[in-house]
Structure formats: structure tokens, C-alpha cells
Design a protein around this motif. Structure first.
Motif, PDB file in Angstrom:
ATOM      1  N   ILE A   1      73.575 -34.965  17.470  1.00  0.00           N
ATOM      2  CA  ILE A   1      72.734 -35.667  18.581  1.00  0.00           C
ATOM      3  C   ILE A   1      73.164 -35.432  19.952  1.00  0.00           C
ATOM      4  N   VAL A   2      74.001 -34.174  20.188  1.00  0.00           N
ATOM      5  CA  VAL A   2      74.288 -33.802  21.562  1.00  0.00           C
ATOM      6  C   VAL A   2      73.189 -32.967  21.981  1.00  0.00           C
ATOM      7  N   LYS A   3      72.850 -32.051  21.206  1.00  0.00           N
ATOM      8  CA  LYS A   3      71.762 -30.909  21.662  1.00  0.00           C
ATOM      9  C   LYS A   3      70.891 -31.427  22.804  1.00  0.00           C
ATOM     10  N   ASP A   4      70.646 -30.814  24.163  1.00  0.00           N
ATOM     11  CA  ASP A   4      69.841 -30.952  24.973  1.00  0.00           C
ATOM     12  C   ASP A   4      70.010 -32.365  25.562  1.00  0.00           C
ATOM     13  N   ARG A   5      71.351 -33.049  25.333  1.00  0.00           N
ATOM     14  CA  ARG A   5      71.397 -34.266  26.149  1.00  0.00           C
ATOM     15  C   ARG A   5      72.457 -34.327  27.039  1.00  0.00           C
ATOM     16  N   ARG A   6      72.313 -34.799  28.044  1.00  0.00           N
ATOM     17  CA  ARG A   6      73.263 -35.252  29.146  1.00  0.00           C
ATOM     18  C   ARG A   6      74.653 -36.037  28.647  1.00  0.00           C
ATOM     19  N   ILE A   7      75.684 -35.430  28.806  1.00  0.00           N
ATOM     20  CA  ILE A   7      76.850 -36.226  28.015  1.00  0.00           C
ATOM     21  C   ILE A   7      78.149 -35.924  29.000  1.00  0.00           C
ATOM     22  N   THR A   8      79.077 -36.859  29.041  1.00  0.00           N
ATOM     23  CA  THR A   8      80.414 -36.645  29.508  1.00  0.00           C
ATOM     24  C   THR A   8      81.127 -36.761  28.479  1.00  0.00           C
ATOM     25  N   SER A   9      82.517 -36.564  28.643  1.00  0.00           N
ATOM     26  CA  SER A   9      83.745 -36.670  27.614  1.00  0.00           C
ATOM     27  C   SER A   9      84.869 -36.366  28.190  1.00  0.00           C
ATOM     28  N   TYR A  10      86.057 -36.615  27.614  1.00  0.00           N
ATOM     29  CA  TYR A  10      87.399 -36.159  28.082  1.00  0.00           C
ATOM     30  C   TYR A  10      86.996 -34.418  28.433  1.00  0.00           C
ATOM     31  N   HIS A  11      87.844 -34.068  29.325  1.00  0.00           N
ATOM     32  CA  HIS A  11      87.865 -32.612  29.558  1.00  0.00           C
ATOM     33  C   HIS A  11      87.930 -31.754  28.538  1.00  0.00           C
ATOM     34  N   SER A  12      88.923 -31.844  27.596  1.00  0.00           N
ATOM     35  CA  SER A  12      89.389 -31.072  26.670  1.00  0.00           C
ATOM     36  C   SER A  12      88.475 -30.755  25.587  1.00  0.00           C
ATOM     37  N   ILE A  13      87.412 -31.501  25.472  1.00  0.00           N
ATOM     38  CA  ILE A  13      86.331 -31.146  24.516  1.00  0.00           C
ATOM     39  C   ILE A  13      84.911 -30.860  25.198  1.00  0.00           C
ATOM     40  N   LYS A  14      85.051 -30.553  26.539  1.00  0.00           N
ATOM     41  CA  LYS A  14      83.729 -30.159  27.297  1.00  0.00           C
ATOM     42  C   LYS A  14      83.365 -28.854  26.586  1.00  0.00           C
ATOM     43  N   THR A  15      84.125 -27.906  26.202  1.00  0.00           N
ATOM     44  CA  THR A  15      83.711 -26.709  25.355  1.00  0.00           C
ATOM     45  C   THR A  15      82.919 -27.078  24.135  1.00  0.00           C
ATOM     46  N   ASP A  16      83.357 -28.033  23.376  1.00  0.00           N
ATOM     47  CA  ASP A  16      82.887 -28.345  22.070  1.00  0.00           C
ATOM     48  C   ASP A  16      81.378 -28.896  22.538  1.00  0.00           C
ATOM     49  N   VAL A  17      81.356 -29.633  23.423  1.00  0.00           N
ATOM     50  CA  VAL A  17      80.144 -30.332  23.858  1.00  0.00           C
ATOM     51  C   VAL A  17      78.936 -29.164  23.961  1.00  0.00           C
ATOM     52  N   MET A  18      79.433 -28.324  25.016  1.00  0.00           N
ATOM     53  CA  MET A  18      78.607 -27.254  25.590  1.00  0.00           C
ATOM     54  C   MET A  18      78.073 -26.523  24.240  1.00  0.00           C
ATOM     55  N   ASN A  19      79.120 -26.102  23.358  1.00  0.00           N
ATOM     56  CA  ASN A  19      78.778 -25.166  22.352  1.00  0.00           C
ATOM     57  C   ASN A  19      77.787 -25.794  21.195  1.00  0.00           C
ATOM     58  N   ALA A  20      77.862 -27.443  21.306  1.00  0.00           N
ATOM     59  CA  ALA A  20      76.849 -28.221  20.547  1.00  0.00           C
ATOM     60  C   ALA A  20      75.547 -27.987  21.157  1.00  0.00           C
ATOM     61  N   GLY A  21      75.467 -27.641  22.296  1.00  0.00           N
ATOM     62  CA  GLY A  21      74.118 -27.751  23.171  1.00  0.00           C
ATOM     63  C   GLY A  21      73.940 -28.862  24.006  1.00  0.00           C
TER      64      GLY A  21
ATOM     65  N   ARG B   1      74.596 -31.112  27.465  1.00  0.00           N
ATOM     66  CA  ARG B   1      74.542 -30.654  28.870  1.00  0.00           C
ATOM     67  C   ARG B   1      75.710 -31.457  29.612  1.00  0.00           C
ATOM     68  N   TRP B   2      77.018 -30.971  29.605  1.00  0.00           N
ATOM     69  CA  TRP B   2      78.254 -31.642  29.931  1.00  0.00           C
ATOM     70  C   TRP B   2      78.170 -31.881  31.308  1.00  0.00           C
ATOM     71  N   GLU B   3      78.720 -33.082  31.847  1.00  0.00           N
ATOM     72  CA  GLU B   3      78.792 -33.302  33.210  1.00  0.00           C
ATOM     73  C   GLU B   3      80.050 -33.994  33.487  1.00  0.00           C
ATOM     74  N   ASN B   4      80.707 -33.673  34.562  1.00  0.00           N
ATOM     75  CA  ASN B   4      81.879 -34.331  35.081  1.00  0.00           C
ATOM     76  C   ASN B   4      81.733 -35.620  35.963  1.00  0.00           C
ATOM     77  N   SER B   5      81.339 -36.435  35.063  1.00  0.00           N
ATOM     78  CA  SER B   5      80.978 -37.823  35.666  1.00  0.00           C
ATOM     79  C   SER B   5      81.935 -39.005  34.723  1.00  0.00           C
ATOM     80  N   GLU B   6      81.985 -40.039  35.419  1.00  0.00           N
ATOM     81  CA  GLU B   6      82.712 -41.115  34.978  1.00  0.00           C
ATOM     82  C   GLU B   6      81.976 -41.633  33.573  1.00  0.00           C
ATOM     83  N   VAL B   7      80.529 -41.945  34.089  1.00  0.00           N
ATOM     84  CA  VAL B   7      79.741 -42.187  32.942  1.00  0.00           C
ATOM     85  C   VAL B   7      78.397 -41.896  32.947  1.00  0.00           C
ATOM     86  N   VAL B   8      77.824 -41.233  32.082  1.00  0.00           N
ATOM     87  CA  VAL B   8      76.504 -40.629  31.893  1.00  0.00           C
ATOM     88  C   VAL B   8      75.710 -41.161  30.687  1.00  0.00           C
TER      89      VAL B   8
END
Length: 186
Positions: A122-142, A144-151
Motif C-alpha cells: 500500500i506504499v506505491k504512489d503514496r506520500r510517506i515518511t518513516s525513520y530515515h534508515s528505511i527511506k530507500t525501502d519506501v522509495m524502492n516500493a514506489g 514518495r518519501w518525504e522528510n517531514s515529521e508527519v505525512v
């Protein structure tokens, strides 16, 4: 916090959840009027991880065998490194999460918990934030990772880290109050 009296919220977790990421939403959502249940793989208690060592146990209200997404208005997924890693290999846990999403109910995920969102697709094409260490995992799943407190994206509320969880709880209570969210196809 928005008044969510009468709403029912499940917090899905197992051993190794980050202490504050379960306890803060649990307490804040209850203060806002929701009935909140801790749902886990087995009955009894689950033990948290508090920064650098094991934390306090939290009682389990229902097992996954006793719980259904139909019984709740929203789902919270605490992070920590251990908790989502253990849950993402459990078919019942993944089905539980997917059932909330399919029913257009709000889902909140903190820190490392987006691993679970990735696992259920359910990540594909969604705006998401997470702990920075899994940023690449989020992006590889499609995602749209954001460096924000809450998305927030169509009923999906994600938080970057366990710092101040008040903004996460505020947004989640708003989404719960709004109810089901029609989602555009990813």
C-alpha cells in the motif's frame, strides 16, 4: 486532539515495539474518547523496547485470532526495529493490515512500521515518511518519501520518528473523526 468518542482503534504490535510509539497513541487516543485495543500474535503481554534496552510490558487485549478489521475504525502500527520486522512475516498480521486499507479505514504507521505497509503493497504512489534508515525501502516500493515529521495521504498517516508524537496523534484523530477515505487507485 479531535473528539473521537465512540470510535474503536486497534494497535497491532508484538515484542520489540518502541515503547513510546505504542504507549503515546494508546493514551492519547483513549483521552480523545476512543476505545483502543492492543492486538498481538499471542495473549498475555508484549514487551517494549525503550530506546536502548527492553522496556515495560503492555497487556494484550486481543489476539489476531480474536480481532477483525470489521470491529475497528482505524489501525495504528508502532515501529521500533524488532516489532515490524517480526510482524511482516506473519500472514495473519499482514491480512489484518490489508483489511483496514481495503475497507478505506485510517491507518497510522510510525518510524519503522512502514515496513509493514510495504509488505502489504500500500506504499506505491503514496506520500510517506518513516525513520530515515528505511527511506530507500519506501522509495524502492514506489512510495514518495518525504522528510517531514508527519505525512497524511488519503487516510494514511505516517510519522518519521518517535520524538514528539503529538502531531501524529492529532492527525490520526482527525482522520479517524473523518471516517472512511475513498482512495484513488495507486
Amino acid at each position: 486532539m479531535h473528539d473521537i468518542t465512540g470510535k474503536r482503534v486497534a494497535i497491532l504490535a508484538t515484542h520489540g515495539f518502541e515503547q513510546s510509539e505504542l504507549e503515546v497513541p494508546l493514551n492519547k487516543l483513549r483521552e480523545a474518547g476512543a476505545e483502543v485495543h492492543v492486538v498481538s500474535l499471542e495473549p498475555g503481554q508484549i514487551k517494549g523496547w525503550d530506546k536502548k534496552d527492553w522496556g515495560r510490558p503492555v497487556p494484550v487485549d486481543k489476539t489476531l485470532d480474536e480481532a477483525s478489521a470489521d470491529d475497528y475504525d482505524a489501525l495504528v502500527l508502532p515501529g521500533g526495529q524488532i516489532n515490524p520486522d517480526l510482524l511482516r512475516v506473519e500472514t495473519k498480521a499482514l491480512s489484518f493490515i490489508k483489511d483496514f486499507w481495503t475497507a478505506n479505514k485510517p491507518v497510522g504507521a510510525i518510524c519503522h512500521a512502514p515496513w509493514l505497509l510495504i509488505e502489504v503493497g500500500i506504499v506505491k504512489d503514496r506520500r510517506i515518511t518513516s525513520y530515515h534508515s528505511i527511506k530507500t525501502d519506501v522509495m524502492n516500493a514506489g512510495g514518495r518519501w518525504e522528510n517531514s515529521e508527519v505525512v497524511t495521504d488519503q487516510g494514511l498517516v505516517t510519522s518519521r520518528h518517535p520524538g514528539d508524537l503529538d502531531p501524529f496523534c492529532e492527525k490520526l484523530s482527525e482522520e479517524i473523526r473523518e471516517g472512511r477515505h475513498e482512495r484513488r487507485a495507486a
